[in-house]
Write an enzyme that holds these catalytic residues in place. Structure first.
Site, short mmCIF file in Angstrom:
data_model
loop_
_atom_site.label_atom_id
_atom_site.label_comp_id
_atom_site.label_asym_id
_atom_site.label_seq_id
_atom_site.Cartn_x
_atom_site.Cartn_y
_atom_site.Cartn_z
N GLY A 1 1.65 16.53 -5.76
CA GLY A 1 0.12 16.59 -4.61
C GLY A 1 0.21 17.37 -3.73
N ARG B 1 0.81 -16.49 -2.25
CA ARG B 1 1.66 -15.88 -2.81
C ARG B 1 1.42 -13.96 -2.37
NH1 ARG B 1 3.91 -20.32 -2.81
NH2 ARG B 1 5.16 -21.79 -4.98
N THR C 1 -1.71 12.94 -8.67
CA THR C 1 -1.09 12.18 -7.91
C THR C 1 -1.62 10.66 -8.61
OG1 THR C 1 -1.08 10.86 -6.09
CG2 THR C 1 -2.34 12.26 -5.76
N ASP D 1 -5.26 10.80 -2.93
CA ASP D 1 -5.45 11.03 -1.93
C ASP D 1 -5.50 12.32 -1.64
OD1 ASP D 1 -3.03 11.89 -2.07
OD2 ASP D 1 -2.19 10.71 -1.09
N ARG E 1 -4.39 -13.38 -11.09
CA ARG E 1 -6.39 -14.09 -10.24
C ARG E 1 -5.76 -15.18 -11.56
NH1 ARG E 1 -11.57 -12.03 -10.24
NH2 ARG E 1 -12.53 -13.82 -10.37
N GLU F 1 -1.16 -0.94 -0.10
CA GLU F 1 0.63 -0.34 0.39
C GLU F 1 0.18 0.48 1.83
OE1 GLU F 1 1.84 3.10 -1.33
OE2 GLU F 1 4.48 2.74 -1.11
N GLU G 1 -11.87 -11.13 -2.72
CA GLU G 1 -12.56 -11.61 -1.62
C GLU G 1 -12.35 -11.18 -0.88
OE1 GLU G 1 -10.84 -13.68 -4.54
OE2 GLU G 1 -13.13 -14.72 -4.64
N MET H 1 0.18 0.27 -4.61
CA MET H 1 0.46 1.90 -3.70
C MET H 1 -0.78 2.50 -3.37
SD MET H 1 2.88 2.96 -6.26
CE MET H 1 4.92 3.04 -6.15
N HIS I 1 -9.26 -19.74 -6.04
CA HIS I 1 -8.84 -19.14 -5.11
C HIS I 1 -9.08 -17.90 -4.58
CE1 HIS I 1 -10.77 -16.98 -9.05
NE2 HIS I 1 -10.77 -16.23 -7.67
N GLY J 1 5.96 12.40 -6.35
CA GLY J 1 5.98 11.16 -7.66
C GLY J 1 5.02 12.02 -9.06
N ARG K 1 2.67 3.27 -11.55
CA ARG K 1 3.81 4.05 -12.16
C ARG K 1 3.01 5.42 -13.37
NH1 ARG K 1 6.20 7.70 -6.59
NH2 ARG K 1 7.92 7.64 -8.63
P1 ADP Z 1 3.52 15.13 -2.83
O1 ADP Z 1 3.33 16.41 -3.90
O2 ADP Z 1 2.51 13.73 -4.02
O3 ADP Z 1 2.14 14.99 -1.54
P2 ADP Z 1 6.03 15.04 -1.01
O4 ADP Z 1 4.71 15.05 0.14
O5 ADP Z 1 6.94 13.57 -1.91
O6 ADP Z 1 4.66 14.90 -2.33
O7 ADP Z 1 6.16 16.52 -1.80
C1 ADP Z 1 6.90 16.62 -2.94
C2 ADP Z 1 7.59 17.88 -2.37
O8 ADP Z 1 6.84 19.61 -2.26
C3 ADP Z 1 8.93 17.32 -1.43
O9 ADP Z 1 10.11 16.95 -1.49
C4 ADP Z 1 9.17 19.18 -1.06
O10 ADP Z 1 9.70 19.44 -1.69
C5 ADP Z 1 8.15 20.09 -1.40
N1 ADP Z 1 7.27 19.62 0.33
C6 ADP Z 1 6.49 19.06 0.52
N2 ADP Z 1 6.17 19.57 1.48
C7 ADP Z 1 6.28 20.45 2.42
C8 ADP Z 1 6.60 21.52 2.98
N3 ADP Z 1 5.40 22.08 3.82
N4 ADP Z 1 6.60 23.20 2.25
C9 ADP Z 1 7.47 23.63 1.90
N5 ADP Z 1 7.78 22.42 0.74
C10 ADP Z 1 7.19 21.36 1.21
O1 F6P Z 2 2.32 9.50 -4.70
C1 F6P Z 2 2.37 8.01 -5.53
C2 F6P Z 2 3.24 7.21 -4.95
O2 F6P Z 2 3.30 5.92 -5.82
C3 F6P Z 2 2.85 6.35 -3.52
O3 F6P Z 2 1.65 5.76 -4.00
C4 F6P Z 2 4.12 5.90 -3.02
O4 F6P Z 2 3.71 5.89 -1.71
C5 F6P Z 2 4.71 6.70 -3.19
O5 F6P Z 2 4.57 7.52 -4.01
C6 F6P Z 2 6.75 6.07 -3.20
O6 F6P Z 2 7.11 7.46 -3.71
P1 F6P Z 2 8.91 6.88 -3.81
O7 F6P Z 2 8.43 7.35 -5.40
O8 F6P Z 2 9.19 8.32 -3.73
O9 F6P Z 2 9.00 5.53 -3.50
#
Ligand code: ADP
Ligand code: F6P
Length: 324
Positions: free
Chosen positions: A106, A248, A129, A133, A158, A227, A191, A173, A220, A15, A257
């Site tokens: 990430g 709502r 990211t 996390d 709010r 998420e 709250e 998210m 409110h 992302g 993002r």
């Molecule tokens: P983030 O880097 O934010 O955690 P993703 O988990 O979607 O996002 O990983 C991003 C990209 O990194 C994936 O689309 C893939 O190309 C690569 N990737 C993820 N996991 C693996 C893995 N176990 N081995 C190799 N490449 C990976």
């Molecule tokens: O990792 C960033 C993030 O925006 C998360 O908060 C969310 O779960 C995810 O990416 C959404 O990913 P996508 O762009 O594939 O819908």
């Protein structure tokens, strides 16, 4: 003896996050200052496999530090999860003369970086990211902008919730992590704050809380829902039926993002980007740049991926007490 890296590649993966451009800019300019050649890899690992690679000069990153998104583009690339894809990725690096790669993304992206490192390409990860996390780092590029964007949006919801005396469930998210929800929950004076790390699916407790607050004269009731828990719309229906208070759901979604990065995101991304370029200049590989105990440091990616991150009990307890 450490391998001498002459040409580096830089890519963004997973992302996108505000501040990624500041990191790309810093990697590029510091690497150039270190005497290295820089190649931009477009669309993450997908672009690497497709050979979407071009040389970057200092002016290619001009006028980018204030921009959201990533000028290199990003992607999720399932082909890179298997051996064949990873071998092709390393071959592509060799074809373009790239002997070091900076991966901004990430945990998932670091696994890809690990795979390249195992095939002889020096790799360095940078935490990018909005979710915060990443266990080895107390800071991830994009989190600060995302929480400020979400906070402002929640303030607006709010206002209208108070005017109409409604309950609002606002979903933020964070994938499986509750950091955005926790920070916004505290900063917006919610709250109730529901985060996947702590939520026990006790909706009756929320309902009791709403009824109690109504009796105390609150106009409110703001619920920040992460998420990772989700289902805000059906939760709203159930809560309205049980409390009689109009309820709502608002799912903030991708607005969190985007946007121009905050000063903090630009600054940390700049230092981390430069740090990554320096690690490559020193011949380091399979490392991830982190921010820990007030310092910029680096960890072995294998160790970083094995680390666990938990929500602070104290901070969560404070959040609960302040929301009363
Ligand atoms: P983030 O880097 O934010 O955690 P993703 O988990 O979607 O996002 O990983 C991003 C990209 O990194 C994936 O689309 C893939 O190309 C690569 N990737 C993820 N996991 C693996 C893995 N176990 N081995 C190799 N490449 C990976
Ligand atoms: O990792 C960033 C993030 O925006 C998360 O908060 C969310 O779960 C995810 O990416 C959404 O990913 P996508 O762009 O594939 O819908």
């Amino acid at each position: 003896m450490a391998k001498q890296v002459k040409t580096i590649g830089v890519l963004t993966s997973g992302g996108d996050a505000p501040g990624m451009n500041a990191a790309i800019r810093a990697v590029t300019r510091k690497a150039l200052a270190n005497g290295m050649k820089v190649m931009g890899i477009q669309r993450g690992y997908k672009g690497l496999l497709a050979g979407e690679i071009f040389e970057m000069k200092s002016h290619d990153v001009s006028d980018t530090i204030q921009k959201g998104g990533t000028i290199l583009g990003t992607a999720r690339c399932s082909a890179f999860r298997n051996e064949e894809g990873q071998k092709l990725g390393a071959d592509m690096c060799k074809k373009f003369g790239i002997d070091g790669v900076v991966v901004i993304g990430g945990d998932g992206s670091y696994r890809g970086a690990q795979a390249l490192a195992a095939r002889g390409i020096n790799t360095i990860g940078i935490p990018g990211t909005i979710d915060l996390d990443i266990a080895c780092s107390e800071y991830t590029i994009g989190f600060d902008t995302a929480i400020n964007t979400a906070m402002q949006a929640i303030d607006k919801v709010r206002d209208t919730s108070s005017s109409h005396e409604r309950c609002s469930i606002i979903e933020v998210m964070g994938r499986n992590a509750g950091y955005i929800a926790l920070w916004c929950g505290v900063a917006n004076g919610a709250e109730d704050i529901l985060i996947p790390e702590k939520y026990e699916f006790n909706e009756q407790e929320i309902i009791n809380n709403i009824i109690r607050n109504r009796k105390r004269g609150k106009t409110h009731h703001i619920i920040i829902n992460a998420e990772g828990i989700g289902h805000s719309t059906s939760m709203a229906r159930r809560i309205e039926a049980a409390t009689g208070m109009e309820t709502r759901a608002t799912i903030l979604g991708y607005m969190q993002r985007g946007g121009s990065p905050t000063c903090r995101d630009r600054y940390y991304a700049s230092i981390m980007g430069a740090y990554a370029a320096d690690l490559l200049a020193e011949g380091k590989t399979n490392r991830v740049v982190s921010y820990k105990h007030g310092e910029f440091v680096d960890f072995d990616i294998d160790e970083a991926l094995a680390m666990q991150k938990e929500i602070s009990e104290y901070q969560y307890e404070v959040a609960r007490i302040l929301s009363i």
